[in-house]
Write a protein that holds these residues in place. Structure first.
Motif, mmCIF file in Angstrom:
data_model
loop_
_atom_site.group_PDB
_atom_site.id
_atom_site.type_symbol
_atom_site.label_atom_id
_atom_site.label_comp_id
_atom_site.label_asym_id
_atom_site.label_seq_id
_atom_site.Cartn_x
_atom_site.Cartn_y
_atom_site.Cartn_z
ATOM 1 N N ASN A 146 0.812 -1.222 0.000
ATOM 2 C CA ASN A 146 0.000 0.000 0.000
ATOM 3 C C ASN A 146 0.848 1.277 0.000
ATOM 4 O OD1 ASN A 146 1.055 -0.135 2.545
ATOM 5 N ND2 ASN A 146 -0.908 -0.282 3.617
ATOM 6 N N GLY A 147 2.128 1.121 -0.343
ATOM 7 C CA GLY A 147 2.998 2.296 -0.427
ATOM 8 C C GLY A 147 3.592 2.735 0.892
ATOM 9 N N LYS A 148 3.334 1.992 1.974
ATOM 10 C CA LYS A 148 3.892 2.338 3.287
ATOM 11 C C LYS A 148 5.195 1.560 3.502
ATOM 12 C CE LYS A 148 -0.538 3.572 5.357
ATOM 13 N NZ LYS A 148 -1.506 3.311 6.457
ATOM 14 N N TRP A 149 6.259 2.079 2.920
ATOM 15 C CA TRP A 149 7.548 1.413 2.994
ATOM 16 C C TRP A 149 8.148 1.578 4.381
ATOM 17 C CZ3 TRP A 149 9.682 -1.507 -0.908
ATOM 18 C CH2 TRP A 149 9.002 -1.475 -2.122
ATOM 19 N N GLN A 150 8.753 0.514 4.877
ATOM 20 C CA GLN A 150 9.358 0.557 6.206
ATOM 21 C C GLN A 150 10.636 -0.284 6.224
ATOM 22 O OE1 GLN A 150 6.047 -1.116 8.423
ATOM 23 N NE2 GLN A 150 7.039 -3.119 8.516
ATOM 24 N N TRP A 151 11.500 0.075 7.163
ATOM 25 C CA TRP A 151 12.770 -0.646 7.311
ATOM 26 C C TRP A 151 12.578 -1.889 8.187
ATOM 27 C CZ3 TRP A 151 16.448 0.656 4.052
ATOM 28 C CH2 TRP A 151 16.500 1.961 3.556
ATOM 29 N N THR A 152 13.607 -2.718 8.254
ATOM 30 C CA THR A 152 13.508 -3.976 9.002
ATOM 31 C C THR A 152 13.269 -3.747 10.488
ATOM 32 O OG1 THR A 152 15.929 -4.010 9.133
ATOM 33 C CG2 THR A 152 14.910 -5.337 7.414
ATOM 34 N N ASP A 153 13.609 -2.562 11.014
ATOM 35 C CA ASP A 153 13.328 -2.264 12.419
ATOM 36 C C ASP A 153 11.940 -1.638 12.591
ATOM 37 O OD1 ASP A 153 13.717 0.201 11.305
ATOM 38 O OD2 ASP A 153 15.402 0.771 12.592
ATOM 39 N N THR A 155 10.708 1.031 11.351
ATOM 40 C CA THR A 155 10.621 2.488 11.234
ATOM 41 C C THR A 155 10.173 2.841 9.810
ATOM 42 O OG1 THR A 155 12.963 2.640 10.631
ATOM 43 C CG2 THR A 155 12.398 2.917 12.964
ATOM 44 N N PRO A 156 9.279 3.809 9.661
ATOM 45 C CA PRO A 156 8.810 4.183 8.321
ATOM 46 C C PRO A 156 9.919 4.860 7.518
ATOM 47 C CG PRO A 156 7.946 5.691 9.979
ATOM 48 C CD PRO A 156 8.636 4.593 10.733
ATOM 49 N N LEU A 157 9.821 4.766 6.228
ATOM 50 C CA LEU A 157 10.791 5.404 5.343
ATOM 51 C C LEU A 157 10.693 6.918 5.479
ATOM 52 C CD1 LEU A 157 12.879 5.221 3.045
ATOM 53 C CD2 LEU A 157 10.956 5.162 1.438
ATOM 54 N N SER A 158 11.835 7.562 5.707
ATOM 55 C CA SER A 158 11.874 9.010 5.868
ATOM 56 C C SER A 158 11.481 9.705 4.564
ATOM 57 C CB SER A 158 13.283 9.447 6.291
ATOM 58 O OG SER A 158 13.431 10.840 6.180
ATOM 59 N N GLN A 159 10.841 10.851 4.699
ATOM 60 C CA GLN A 159 10.466 11.634 3.524
ATOM 61 C C GLN A 159 11.666 12.327 2.897
ATOM 62 O OE1 GLN A 159 7.423 11.788 2.050
ATOM 63 N NE2 GLN A 159 6.772 10.235 3.516
ATOM 64 N N THR A 160 12.725 12.495 3.679
ATOM 65 C CA THR A 160 13.901 13.231 3.187
ATOM 66 C C THR A 160 15.056 12.319 2.796
ATOM 67 O OG1 THR A 160 14.672 13.507 5.470
ATOM 68 C CG2 THR A 160 13.334 15.273 4.533
ATOM 69 N N VAL A 161 15.125 11.133 3.386
ATOM 70 C CA VAL A 161 16.219 10.205 3.060
ATOM 71 C C VAL A 161 15.634 9.044 2.266
ATOM 72 C CG1 VAL A 161 18.083 8.784 3.961
ATOM 73 C CG2 VAL A 161 17.399 10.851 5.185
ATOM 74 N N ARG A 162 15.555 9.234 0.959
ATOM 75 C CA ARG A 162 15.072 8.183 0.062
ATOM 76 C C ARG A 162 15.748 8.393 -1.281
ATOM 77 N NH1 ARG A 162 8.880 8.242 -0.478
ATOM 78 N NH2 ARG A 162 8.972 8.015 1.779
ATOM 79 N N PHE A 163 16.223 7.302 -1.882
ATOM 80 C CA PHE A 163 17.037 7.408 -3.091
ATOM 81 C C PHE A 163 16.501 6.474 -4.181
ATOM 82 C CE2 PHE A 163 19.781 8.101 0.647
ATOM 83 C CZ PHE A 163 20.126 9.422 0.424
#
Length: 209
Positions: A146-153, A155-163
């Motif tokens: 559903n587009g809610k990307w999250q890391w293995t811990d 934590t949601p994917l930051s809006q500023t740190v994404r590549f």
């Protein structure tokens, strides 16, 4: 007269007992306080040794290197042999391909997890270790599609740190992230099927001595 002396004697005995209880209570409280301080100190000082012991349960040998000084004492950062140090973490680039879930489990079995990228500097360091002809799983997923990307811990994917590569992610069916080099662009992220086999990157925190 005799009765008065008996009363005085009983009063003195009662006072002595009261003082004895008070003294014993103070001694017990003091002993508990000292024991608490000793345990806290041992936990603090033994924590690196405990982590080293845990690390040795996963890895036969480690390497430590000086990272400057702190309070006039040398600080040493330790990573397992063959892992790459950067910042406060150690990284291992896999040489085998596997599914995302198995890749994460392989990292966990070594006391690590699939890499979590927090800065551009970290991404740059990691890509310098990679083969441009290969793709590598990251510790990033979209479990529900559903587009809610999250890391293995979690934590949601930051809006500023994404590549992400341009126009990625682009498919709800592709729920795991990889890092891949595309010409004429650069190293960046792409959403991929989790049950495709790729190489991966494990990350663990350094141990400081």
């Amino acid at each position: 007269m005799v009765q008065e002396r008996q009363r005085r004697g009983k009063g003195v005995c009662w006072m002595l007992r009261l003082w004895s209880v008070a003294v014993i209570s103070i001694l017990l409280l003091s002993a508990c306080f000292v024991a608490s301080c000793v345990l806290t100190y041992q936990f603090t000082t033994d924590n690196p040794n405990r982590r080293l012991f845990e690390l040795h349960t996963y890895h036969s040998s480690i390497s430590c290197f000086s990272e400057g000084t702190m309070v006039s004492e040398k600080m040493w950062g330790c990573c397992p042999n063959h892992w790459k140090p950067f910042g406060s973490s150690c990284y291992l680039i896999s040489t085998k391909e596997n599914f995302w879930s198995i890749s994460e489990q392989n990292c966990v079995e070594m006391g690590a997890h699939l890499v979590v990228i927090n800065t551009e500097a970290e991404q740059t360091f990691i890509t310098q270790q990679l083969n441009e002809s290969l793709s590598y799983f990251l510790g990033l997923s979209d479990p529900q599609g559903n587009g809610k990307w999250q890391w293995t811990d979690n934590t949601p994917l930051s809006q500023t740190v994404r590549f992400w590569h341009p126009n990625e992610p682009n498919s709800p069916a592709e729920r795991c992230a990889s890092i891949v080099f595309w010409n004429p662009a650069k190293w960046a992220w792409n959403d991929v099927l989790c049950d495709t086999k790729r190489r991966s990157i494990c990350e663990m925190k350094k141990i400081y001595l």
